[in-house]
Design a protein around this motif. Structure first.
Motif, PDB file in Angstrom:
ATOM      1  N   VAL A 157       0.832  -1.251   0.117  1.00 57.61           N
ATOM      2  CA  VAL A 157      -0.064  -0.027  -0.197  1.00 57.61           C
ATOM      3  C   VAL A 157       0.924   1.266   0.109  1.00 57.61           C
ATOM      4  CG1 VAL A 157      -1.973  -1.129   0.983  1.00 57.61           C
ATOM      5  CG2 VAL A 157      -0.090  -0.279   2.550  1.00 57.61           C
ATOM      6  N   ARG A 158       0.503   2.225  -0.730  1.00 57.11           N
ATOM      7  CA  ARG A 158       1.337   3.410  -0.875  1.00 57.11           C
ATOM      8  C   ARG A 158       0.588   4.786  -0.987  1.00 57.11           C
ATOM      9  NH1 ARG A 158       4.557   4.449  -6.623  1.00 57.11           N
ATOM     10  NH2 ARG A 158       6.054   5.797  -5.851  1.00 57.11           N
ATOM     11  N   ARG A 159       1.587   5.534  -0.145  1.00 61.26           N
ATOM     12  CA  ARG A 159       0.635   6.847  -0.286  1.00 61.26           C
ATOM     13  C   ARG A 159       1.755   7.936  -0.823  1.00 61.26           C
ATOM     14  NH1 ARG A 159      -0.699  10.626   4.772  1.00 61.26           N
ATOM     15  NH2 ARG A 159      -1.342  12.445   3.549  1.00 61.26           N
ATOM     16  N   THR A 160       1.645   9.057  -1.770  1.00 61.86           N
ATOM     17  CA  THR A 160       2.684   9.946  -2.094  1.00 61.86           C
ATOM     18  C   THR A 160       2.045  11.107  -1.886  1.00 61.86           C
ATOM     19  OG1 THR A 160       1.934   9.586  -4.455  1.00 61.86           O
ATOM     20  CG2 THR A 160       3.791   8.163  -3.635  1.00 61.86           C
ATOM     21  N   GLY A 161       2.767  12.082  -2.024  1.00 67.33           N
ATOM     22  CA  GLY A 161       2.321  13.609  -1.995  1.00 67.33           C
ATOM     23  C   GLY A 161       3.455  14.772  -1.964  1.00 67.33           C
ATOM     24  N   THR A 162       2.953  15.720  -1.950  1.00 64.47           N
ATOM     25  CA  THR A 162       3.852  16.757  -1.904  1.00 64.47           C
ATOM     26  C   THR A 162       3.566  17.808  -0.901  1.00 64.47           C
ATOM     27  OG1 THR A 162       3.742  16.993  -4.402  1.00 64.47           O
ATOM     28  CG2 THR A 162       4.661  19.095  -3.439  1.00 64.47           C
ATOM     29  N   ILE A 163       4.691  18.258  -0.270  1.00 64.05           N
ATOM     30  CA  ILE A 163       4.663  19.299   0.980  1.00 64.05           C
ATOM     31  C   ILE A 163       5.049  20.543   0.494  1.00 64.05           C
ATOM     32  CG2 ILE A 163       5.473  19.782   3.179  1.00 64.05           C
ATOM     33  CD1 ILE A 163       3.895  17.119   3.057  1.00 64.05           C
ATOM     34  N   ARG A 164       3.833  21.472   0.801  1.00 65.59           N
ATOM     35  CA  ARG A 164       4.087  22.922   0.357  1.00 65.59           C
ATOM     36  C   ARG A 164       4.187  23.861   1.688  1.00 65.59           C
ATOM     37  NH1 ARG A 164       3.590  23.848  -4.853  1.00 65.59           N
ATOM     38  NH2 ARG A 164       2.779  22.103  -6.420  1.00 65.59           N
TER      39      ARG A 164
END
Lengths: 343, 251
Positions: A113-120
């Protein structure tokens, strides 16, 4: 004839007489004619008369009592009858169902299971990639007490099963810092193996076992509905602590990133989702009850096929009856058993 | 001299024949009748006692197998002719009658022949019963032993025709005892397995391990009524466990 001849003749006759008597006694002994337990015909006739009187009386007492035997009512008309009492069928079905449940093993491997994202933070600080690889989840079912309700040839069944087990997973967190963020918090790669237990959950399973006469056996065929279970693994406290410690070591410049991503929270949420697993109940095969009419017999060392014609299953309050017509040769009227044995 | 000798021999022969147990003459058929009746009455007594106590014919929790006498006759007939040599005699049994009335009695019929004197023959009837009904451990089949209670000899030809009835009875007894262990067994086409196998599901993420439920099986009672042989079988399940490696898991 002189005196000597008379003496010789007399002696001869006497010798023959003695030999005859001795021979006769030997004959009686060898032939068993001197057994003391022998009875005369008159004695035997008296014994026969007494036995016949007793037999008549016993038959008269037995006939009406036999008709009252509840177990014999409703049995099929066939030369061979097999009755399996419902009490025994209940015991065997209950043992089989609990045995089946006890032997179910869920073995899940390599689930990701995977979760990706961008932090701003005004500007883009970087991208994260959180992957949880379940290396293995091993779960088993613990059956409760089955409730069986007999109705015709269908035995309704309700039984709770509790899922439990253990799991192992690898947590992989990657942080790819961007320009500004790179100065604040460069690239980061955190891996940690976690172990845990499958969250125990109890599922009610209801279905039936259908009893049918198949070939020359009584077969118990499970009719179980599809069963879906949800497998959730709760990481152990030790695993949580170890992972938290690694993240804590990285805090420093990366504190902002880690706080925004909330790695621990993300892992928990991913883990809490769990996995749905379907138990392939349709693959549970029928089991033949242990008494069967055999389609062959041995005659003088050679197997001979029997013609067997099985009637349907007759169900009474007390037993399941299987009736079969058996013929030594198939053209005696009975056809060979259809389907054959599934044993 | 010859006249006197002949007289003496005649006297001896007369003496011998006079001692031939005339009191027992003709007892063979009666003994056969008594044996059958004894079997029947001994079988009926416990049945009636049980029924009068309000108990069922067979234990309520046991599996019951009933076989009609006509089928048992057919099964035994399939094993005939049965031939064996006993001492100086050759015995051939060619027919059978079965009667289930209180006891599983049967009559096997055939001929007896003196082996070195083929013209000396007699008709024989062996009165017996089915006994020791059991589950064969190897084949799981129901089997029964034929026991011989009495053998009658009749229609003797040749020199045997001159033997007294009592002598024939004793000869029959000797033949019957010698034949006892050689008689054919009854194989009833019903099997009682000593285990229940739960088949395995071995592919996919959800697996089911094969298992075996051992069953302790034994014939608990045998009764005969109204032309039927009733066999009661006690089945006691043991503890579920893995099947022996050699036997495999698939049904």
């Amino acid at each position: 004839m002189n005196r000597t001849r008379v003496l010789i003749a007399t002696a001869t006759v006497l010798a023959l007489a003695v030999a005859g008597v001795v021979g006769f006694q030997v004959y009686r002994r060898v032939a068993g004619l001197d057994r003391r337990d022998r009875t005369t015909p008159d004695e035997i006739r008296r014994q026969i008369a007494a036995l016949e009187t007793e037999r008549t009386a016993l038959r008269a007492r037995m006939e009406p009592l036999l008709k009252q035997d509840p177990r014999l009512t409703g049995m099929p008309e066939a030369p061979v009858r097999v009755a399996v009492p419902t009490s025994l069928a209940r015991t065997l079905i209950a043992r089989m169902l609990t045995g089946l449940a006890e032997r179910v093993t869920l073995d899940l491997r390599d689930i990701r299971v995977r979760r990706t994202g961008t932090i701003r933070r005004v500007v883009r600080l970087g991208d994260f990639d959180l992957t949880i690889s379940v290396t293995r989840v091993r779960a088993t079912l613990t059956p409760g007490t089955p409730q069986l309700t007999f109705g015709g040839n269908r035995v309704a069944m309700a039984m709770p099963v509790t899922l439990g087990g253990t799991g192992q997973a690898d947590v992989d967190f990657r942080w790819d810092g961007r320009t500004l963020g790179g100065a604040v918090c460069g690239d980061m790669h955190v891996t940690q193996s976690v172990t845990g237990t499958v969250v125990p959950r109890t599922y009610p399973v209801s279905g039936a076992v259908r009893l049918t006469a198949t070939g020359a056996v009584i077969e118990a065929r499970p009719e179980l509905p599809r069963l879906r279970v949800r497998v959730n693994v709760a990481p152990s406290a030790t695993s949580w602590a170890a992972m938290q410690q690694i993240l804590d070591q990285k805090r420093g410049l990366c504190g902002v990133v880690l706080d925004r991503v909330d790695v621990m929270g993300a892992v928990k949420r991913l883990v809490d989702r769990g996995f749905n697993v379907r138990i392939p109940t349709e693959r549970v095969r029928p089991v033949a009850l242990p008494v069967a009419v055999e389609p062959t017999m041995t005659v003088r060392g050679q197997p001979v096929a029997l013609g067997i014609r099985v009637g349907g299953l007759t169900i009474t309050e007390h037993a399941f009856w299987l009736g079969a017509h058996v013929a030594i040769t198939p053209d005696d009227g009975a056809a060979p058993a259809a389907g054959g044995r599934s044993r | 001299m010859n006249g006197r000798l002949a007289t003496a021999l005649t006297a001896i022969a007369t003496l011998a024949v006079a001692g031939c147990d005339r009191a027992y003459e003709g007892g063979g058929d009666l003994r056969a009748q008594r044996v059958v009746l004894e079997r029947e009455v001994e079988g009926l007594r416990p049945i009636v006692q049980r029924l009068e106590r309000g108990e069922p014919l067979l234990p309520a929790d046991d599996v019951a197998v009933a076989v009609d006498e006509a089928l048992v006759r057919e099964l035994l007939l399939a094993q005939l002719p049965f031939e064996t040599d006993v001492d100086r005699f050759h015995v051939q049994l060619t027919d059978v009658d079965v009667q289930f009335r209180g006891s599983p009695t049967l009559q096997l019929r055939g001929r007896l022949q003196v082996r070195d004197q083929p013209d000396v023959t007699a008709a024989v009837t062996l009165f017996g019963a089915l006994d020791d009904v059991r589950i064969d451990a190897t084949s799981s089949r129901l089997r029964a032993t034929v026991v011989a209670d009495h053998l009658t000899v009749a229609e003797a030809t040749g020199l045997a025709g001159y033997l007294s009835g009592a002598t024939l009875d004793e000869m029959s007894r000797a033949v019957r005892l010698a034949m006892q262990d050689r008689l054919p067994q009854l194989s009833i086409p019903v099997s009682v397995r000593q285990e229940l196998d739960l088949p395995a599901v071995t592919d996919g993420p959800v697996r089911l391990a094969a298992a075996r439920l051992p069953l302790d099986v034994a014939v608990s009672q045998v009764v005969t009524t109204a032309g039927r042989l009733w066999i009661s079988i006690r089945i006691t399940p043991g503890d579920l466990g893995p099947p022996p490696a050699a036997s495999g898991s698939a049904r």
